[in-house]
Design a protein around this motif. Structure first.
Motif, PDB file in Angstrom:
ATOM      1  N   VAL A   6     -27.462  -2.665  16.641  1.00 56.70           N
ATOM      2  CA  VAL A   6     -27.367  -1.579  15.437  1.00 56.70           C
ATOM      3  C   VAL A   6     -25.827  -2.066  14.907  1.00 56.70           C
ATOM      4  O   VAL A   6     -25.085  -1.889  15.629  1.00 56.70           O
ATOM      5  N   MET A   7     -25.845  -2.505  13.612  1.00 51.81           N
ATOM      6  CA  MET A   7     -24.759  -2.744  12.970  1.00 51.81           C
ATOM      7  C   MET A   7     -24.534  -1.566  12.047  1.00 51.81           C
ATOM      8  O   MET A   7     -25.233  -1.353  11.118  1.00 51.81           O
ATOM      9  N   GLY A   8     -23.094  -1.473  11.393  1.00 51.43           N
ATOM     10  CA  GLY A   8     -22.710  -0.540  10.332  1.00 51.43           C
ATOM     11  C   GLY A   8     -21.354   0.119  10.566  1.00 51.43           C
ATOM     12  O   GLY A   8     -20.864  -0.148  11.773  1.00 51.43           O
ATOM     13  N   ASP A   9     -20.913   0.960   9.843  1.00 55.19           N
ATOM     14  CA  ASP A   9     -19.882   1.910  10.044  1.00 55.19           C
ATOM     15  C   ASP A   9     -19.825   2.409  11.148  1.00 55.19           C
ATOM     16  O   ASP A   9     -21.274   3.092  11.641  1.00 55.19           O
ATOM     17  N   VAL A  53     -24.109  -2.114   4.750  1.00 57.76           N
ATOM     18  CA  VAL A  53     -23.924  -3.423   5.250  1.00 57.76           C
ATOM     19  C   VAL A  53     -24.968  -4.509   4.868  1.00 57.76           C
ATOM     20  O   VAL A  53     -24.519  -5.584   4.645  1.00 57.76           O
ATOM     21  N   CYS A  54     -26.098  -4.278   4.679  1.00 57.03           N
ATOM     22  CA  CYS A  54     -26.953  -5.014   4.029  1.00 57.03           C
ATOM     23  C   CYS A  54     -26.704  -5.468   2.794  1.00 57.03           C
ATOM     24  O   CYS A  54     -27.018  -6.707   2.427  1.00 57.03           O
ATOM     25  N   LEU A  55     -26.256  -4.631   2.044  1.00 56.12           N
ATOM     26  CA  LEU A  55     -25.709  -5.066   0.554  1.00 56.12           C
ATOM     27  C   LEU A  55     -24.640  -6.072   0.676  1.00 56.12           C
ATOM     28  O   LEU A  55     -24.839  -7.214  -0.036  1.00 56.12           O
ATOM     29  N   GLU A  56     -23.875  -5.785   1.423  1.00 54.88           N
ATOM     30  CA  GLU A  56     -22.770  -6.981   1.936  1.00 54.88           C
ATOM     31  C   GLU A  56     -23.092  -8.104   2.313  1.00 54.88           C
ATOM     32  O   GLU A  56     -22.692  -9.376   2.133  1.00 54.88           O
TER      33      GLU A  56
END
Length: 106
Positions: A6-9, A53-56
């Protein structure tokens, strides 16, 4: 069984750790695109990524779109749902079926 990441803030993803998923906070990650590539090459079958993060990482994620593994799945973060996940599923269905199944004619 494939590993799940899982990736994200951190605030958006920390709860997934209780489910046994491996966490990759992007708050201080200087190269999230590199992290995604490393996870994809390290046997992770599913990678959940917050929509922000997907947008980035849109270009990097596109590199994996045609591949069976890993499945990269957008999830809402604490900032709310940006519809990135729904749009990604819609594009995939349109590609597979050849039609927009969510379009309704009145």
């Amino acid at each position: 069984m494939d590993k799940i990441a899982v990736m994200g803030d951190y605030d958006s993803i920390y709860g997934f750790g209780a489910l046994g998923m491996e966490l990759f906070p992007t708050d201080e990650d200087e190269d999230p695109a590199g992290t995604l590539r490393r996870l994809a090459q390290s046997g992770y079958g599913i990678i959940y990524i917050t929509e922000a993060v997907c947008l980035e990482l849109a270009e990097t994620i596109e590199e994996y779109r045609e591949r069976v593994s890993p499945a990269i799945v957008p999830i809402p973060g604490i900032s709310g749902d940006t519809k990135v996940g729904v749009d990604a599923v819609k594009r995939s269905v349109e590609q597979a079926v050849g039609s927009d199944i969510l379009f309704s004619q009145n």
